[in-house]
Motif scaffolding. Structure first.
Motif, PDB file in Angstrom:
ATOM      1  N   MET A 208      32.018  42.230  47.509  1.00 58.80           N
ATOM      2  CA  MET A 208      32.691  42.774  46.334  1.00 58.80           C
ATOM      3  C   MET A 208      33.994  43.493  46.691  1.00 58.80           C
ATOM      4  SD  MET A 208      30.942  44.898  43.324  1.00 58.80           S
ATOM      5  CE  MET A 208      31.883  45.747  42.120  1.00 58.80           C
ATOM      6  N   GLY A 209      33.998  44.228  47.771  1.00 56.76           N
ATOM      7  CA  GLY A 209      35.194  44.966  48.179  1.00 56.76           C
ATOM      8  C   GLY A 209      36.359  44.056  48.515  1.00 56.76           C
ATOM      9  N   LYS A 210      36.085  42.967  49.222  1.00 62.55           N
ATOM     10  CA  LYS A 210      37.147  42.017  49.588  1.00 62.55           C
ATOM     11  C   LYS A 210      37.716  41.331  48.340  1.00 62.55           C
ATOM     12  CE  LYS A 210      36.636  41.774  54.224  1.00 62.55           C
ATOM     13  NZ  LYS A 210      37.625  41.914  55.220  1.00 62.55           N
ATOM     14  N   VAL A 211      36.827  40.928  47.434  1.00 59.32           N
ATOM     15  CA  VAL A 211      37.269  40.245  46.224  1.00 59.32           C
ATOM     16  C   VAL A 211      38.089  41.199  45.356  1.00 59.32           C
ATOM     17  CG1 VAL A 211      36.524  39.084  44.111  1.00 59.32           C
ATOM     18  CG2 VAL A 211      35.336  38.625  46.254  1.00 59.32           C
ATOM     19  N   MET A 212      37.622  42.426  45.174  1.00 65.19           N
ATOM     20  CA  MET A 212      38.364  43.409  44.369  1.00 65.19           C
ATOM     21  C   MET A 212      39.719  43.707  45.015  1.00 65.19           C
ATOM     22  SD  MET A 212      37.081  44.332  41.485  1.00 65.19           S
ATOM     23  CE  MET A 212      37.863  45.876  41.069  1.00 65.19           C
ATOM     24  N   GLY A 213      39.740  43.766  46.338  1.00 69.94           N
ATOM     25  CA  GLY A 213      40.999  44.008  47.037  1.00 69.94           C
ATOM     26  C   GLY A 213      42.017  42.914  46.759  1.00 69.94           C
ATOM     27  N   LYS A 214      41.584  41.666  46.824  1.00 65.47           N
ATOM     28  CA  LYS A 214      42.474  40.534  46.550  1.00 65.47           C
ATOM     29  C   LYS A 214      42.908  40.527  45.083  1.00 65.47           C
ATOM     30  CE  LYS A 214      41.181  37.375  50.216  1.00 65.47           C
ATOM     31  NZ  LYS A 214      42.438  37.527  50.924  1.00 65.47           N
ATOM     32  N   LEU A 215      41.966  40.804  44.208  1.00 66.17           N
ATOM     33  CA  LEU A 215      42.250  40.812  42.776  1.00 66.17           C
ATOM     34  C   LEU A 215      43.264  41.902  42.423  1.00 66.17           C
ATOM     35  CD1 LEU A 215      41.506  39.696  39.943  1.00 66.17           C
ATOM     36  CD2 LEU A 215      39.715  41.438  39.880  1.00 66.17           C
ATOM     37  N   MET A 216      43.030  43.094  42.903  1.00 65.10           N
ATOM     38  CA  MET A 216      43.896  44.216  42.555  1.00 65.10           C
ATOM     39  C   MET A 216      45.267  44.094  43.227  1.00 65.10           C
ATOM     40  SD  MET A 216      42.162  45.619  40.334  1.00 65.10           S
ATOM     41  CE  MET A 216      42.666  47.256  39.893  1.00 65.10           C
ATOM     42  N   ALA A 217      45.331  43.456  44.384  1.00 61.57           N
ATOM     43  CA  ALA A 217      46.625  43.275  45.041  1.00 61.57           C
ATOM     44  C   ALA A 217      47.552  42.420  44.182  1.00 61.57           C
ATOM     45  CB  ALA A 217      46.435  42.634  46.405  1.00 61.57           C
ATOM     46  N   LYS A 218      46.976  41.435  43.503  1.00 56.57           N
ATOM     47  CA  LYS A 218      47.786  40.536  42.679  1.00 56.57           C
ATOM     48  C   LYS A 218      47.955  41.023  41.249  1.00 56.57           C
ATOM     49  CE  LYS A 218      47.229  35.931  44.555  1.00 56.57           C
ATOM     50  NZ  LYS A 218      46.706  34.593  44.265  1.00 56.57           N
ATOM     51  N   ARG A 219      46.917  41.610  40.662  1.00 56.38           N
ATOM     52  CA  ARG A 219      46.875  41.827  39.216  1.00 56.38           C
ATOM     53  C   ARG A 219      46.704  43.275  38.800  1.00 56.38           C
ATOM     54  NH1 ARG A 219      48.151  36.671  37.503  1.00 56.38           N
ATOM     55  NH2 ARG A 219      46.834  35.168  38.547  1.00 56.38           N
ATOM     56  N   LYS A 220      47.000  44.211  39.670  1.00 53.97           N
ATOM     57  CA  LYS A 220      46.721  45.620  39.382  1.00 53.97           C
ATOM     58  C   LYS A 220      47.339  46.097  38.067  1.00 53.97           C
ATOM     59  CE  LYS A 220      46.739  50.160  41.429  1.00 53.97           C
ATOM     60  NZ  LYS A 220      46.941  50.946  42.623  1.00 53.97           N
ATOM     61  N   ALA A 221      48.555  45.677  37.785  1.00 53.92           N
ATOM     62  CA  ALA A 221      49.236  46.153  36.581  1.00 53.92           C
ATOM     63  C   ALA A 221      48.726  45.479  35.309  1.00 53.92           C
ATOM     64  CB  ALA A 221      50.737  45.916  36.709  1.00 53.92           C
ATOM     65  N   ASP A 222      48.019  44.359  35.462  1.00 54.96           N
ATOM     66  CA  ASP A 222      47.622  43.577  34.291  1.00 54.96           C
ATOM     67  C   ASP A 222      46.138  43.627  33.980  1.00 54.96           C
ATOM     68  OD1 ASP A 222      50.277  42.632  34.181  1.00 54.96           O
ATOM     69  OD2 ASP A 222      49.816  41.078  35.648  1.00 54.96           O
ATOM     70  N   ILE A 223      45.369  44.329  34.775  1.00 58.64           N
ATOM     71  CA  ILE A 223      43.917  44.230  34.660  1.00 58.64           C
ATOM     72  C   ILE A 223      43.275  45.604  34.548  1.00 58.64           C
ATOM     73  CG2 ILE A 223      43.421  44.266  37.123  1.00 58.64           C
ATOM     74  CD1 ILE A 223      41.519  41.914  36.636  1.00 58.64           C
ATOM     75  N   ASP A 224      42.195  45.684  33.804  1.00 61.07           N
ATOM     76  CA  ASP A 224      41.403  46.901  33.700  1.00 61.07           C
ATOM     77  C   ASP A 224      40.401  46.892  34.854  1.00 61.07           C
ATOM     78  OD1 ASP A 224      39.883  49.091  33.021  1.00 61.07           O
ATOM     79  OD2 ASP A 224      39.081  48.229  31.172  1.00 61.07           O
ATOM     80  N   GLY A 225      40.533  47.844  35.750  1.00 60.41           N
ATOM     81  CA  GLY A 225      39.693  47.881  36.939  1.00 60.41           C
ATOM     82  C   GLY A 225      38.206  47.991  36.639  1.00 60.41           C
ATOM     83  N   LYS A 226      37.848  48.789  35.645  1.00 57.90           N
ATOM     84  CA  LYS A 226      36.428  48.950  35.307  1.00 57.90           C
ATOM     85  C   LYS A 226      35.839  47.651  34.782  1.00 57.90           C
ATOM     86  CE  LYS A 226      35.876  53.844  34.402  1.00 57.90           C
ATOM     87  NZ  LYS A 226      35.478  54.855  33.433  1.00 57.90           N
ATOM     88  N   LEU A 227      36.578  46.965  33.922  1.00 54.43           N
ATOM     89  CA  LEU A 227      36.113  45.691  33.387  1.00 54.43           C
ATOM     90  C   LEU A 227      35.980  44.667  34.508  1.00 54.43           C
ATOM     91  CD1 LEU A 227      35.425  43.800  31.022  1.00 54.43           C
ATOM     92  CD2 LEU A 227      37.884  43.352  30.816  1.00 54.43           C
ATOM     93  N   ALA A 228      36.964  44.639  35.400  1.00 53.94           N
ATOM     94  CA  ALA A 228      36.922  43.691  36.518  1.00 53.94           C
ATOM     95  C   ALA A 228      35.713  43.963  37.406  1.00 53.94           C
ATOM     96  CB  ALA A 228      38.208  43.778  37.328  1.00 53.94           C
ATOM     97  N   GLN A 229      35.444  45.225  37.676  1.00 52.42           N
ATOM     98  CA  GLN A 229      34.305  45.582  38.522  1.00 52.42           C
ATOM     99  C   GLN A 229      32.994  45.174  37.850  1.00 52.42           C
ATOM    100  OE1 GLN A 229      34.028  49.786  39.319  1.00 52.42           O
ATOM    101  NE2 GLN A 229      32.938  49.443  41.225  1.00 52.42           N
ATOM    102  N   LYS A 230      32.872  45.418  36.562  1.00 51.04           N
ATOM    103  CA  LYS A 230      31.667  45.052  35.813  1.00 51.04           C
ATOM    104  C   LYS A 230      31.455  43.535  35.841  1.00 51.04           C
ATOM    105  CE  LYS A 230      30.264  44.665  31.117  1.00 51.04           C
ATOM    106  NZ  LYS A 230      30.851  44.639  29.830  1.00 51.04           N
ATOM    107  N   LEU A 231      32.522  42.787  35.572  1.00 50.44           N
ATOM    108  CA  LEU A 231      32.417  41.331  35.556  1.00 50.44           C
ATOM    109  C   LEU A 231      32.114  40.765  36.946  1.00 50.44           C
ATOM    110  CD1 LEU A 231      35.360  40.390  33.157  1.00 50.44           C
ATOM    111  CD2 LEU A 231      32.915  40.378  32.652  1.00 50.44           C
ATOM    112  N   LEU A 232      32.708  41.367  37.960  1.00 47.61           N
ATOM    113  CA  LEU A 232      32.482  40.901  39.325  1.00 47.61           C
ATOM    114  C   LEU A 232      31.026  41.109  39.731  1.00 47.61           C
ATOM    115  CD1 LEU A 232      33.631  39.694  41.895  1.00 47.61           C
ATOM    116  CD2 LEU A 232      34.348  41.969  42.589  1.00 47.61           C
ATOM    117  N   LYS A 233      30.465  42.240  39.337  1.00 40.43           N
ATOM    118  CA  LYS A 233      29.037  42.468  39.631  1.00 40.43           C
ATOM    119  C   LYS A 233      28.165  41.411  38.978  1.00 40.43           C
ATOM    120  CE  LYS A 233      29.114  47.463  40.330  1.00 40.43           C
ATOM    121  NZ  LYS A 233      28.717  48.773  39.786  1.00 40.43           N
TER     122      LYS A 233
END
Length: 192
Positions: free
Chosen positions: A164-189
């Motif tokens: 999960m940490g690696k995937v979130m890292g890649k996701l946030m590196a590209k989309r940090k300004a466009d994505i809700d982190g809490k929603l992304a974390q929930k969906l990733l789980k």
């Protein structure tokens, strides 16, 4: 000939105080001192920080104390970031959006806590402040788009797709300004 060159180089700006329009004497696209070009339709493309200052003045004139209080808080947050960075220049719009998103997130947390505690009136006040703050925030991606981006990040992670940490890292590196982190974390789980 020399006169026409001097006339071209020396723009004569006129500012309409009520409209905020900036034009040259010849109707050419005007540039402000900060180098910002006018937006289409003759309106000046203002930075977020300038728009907040203008809205603050309008709130003062309208004697809208609730909006004024929120706008002063935004201005104070911008000033704090400028002091941290050691600059007197206006913040870039990206920096301003980052500050505004943090403020909106704090308001949302307060709303959740007030609703949980039964203080609906305070939650409503926080919601009105959040609405003012979010005026300048671009909208975040919806659930379907976020899910698609997570799938891309999992594919990019390859063997580490279950981490999960690696995937979130890649996701946030590209989309940090466009994505809700809490929603992304929930969906990733849910997806892992």
């Amino acid at each position: 000939m020399l006169r026409s060159i001097v006339a071209i180089l020396a723009f004569s700006f006129t500012t309409g105080s009520a409209t905020g329009l900036v034009t040259t004497r010849w109707g050419a696209p005007a540039m402000t001192q900060s180098g910002r070009r006018q937006a289409g339709g003759g309106r000046l493309a203002m930075s977020i920080q300038s728009e907040v200052a203008a809205d603050m003045k309008a709130a003062m004139k309208a004697k809208n104390t609730k909006a004024l209080s929120t706008l002063r808080g935004i201005k104070a947050a911008f000033t704090n970031l400028q002091k941290e960075k050691g600059t007197e220049d206006d913040l870039s719009d990206e920096q301003a959006v980052t500050v505004l998103r943090k403020m909106a997130k704090m308001r949302q947390e307060s709303i959740d806590m007030y609703l949980k505690g039964g203080a609906d009136d305070r939650a409503a006040e926080e919601a009105s402040e959040k609405a003012i703050i979010e005026k300048w925030c671009p909208s975040l991606a919806d659930e379907a788009t976020t899910r698609a981006w997570i799938e891309e990040a999992i594919a990019e992670a390859g063997e580490d797709g279950g981490n999960m940490g690696k995937v979130m890292g890649k996701l946030m590196a590209k989309r940090k300004a466009d994505i809700d982190g809490k929603l992304a974390q929930k969906l990733l789980k849910e997806m892992i």
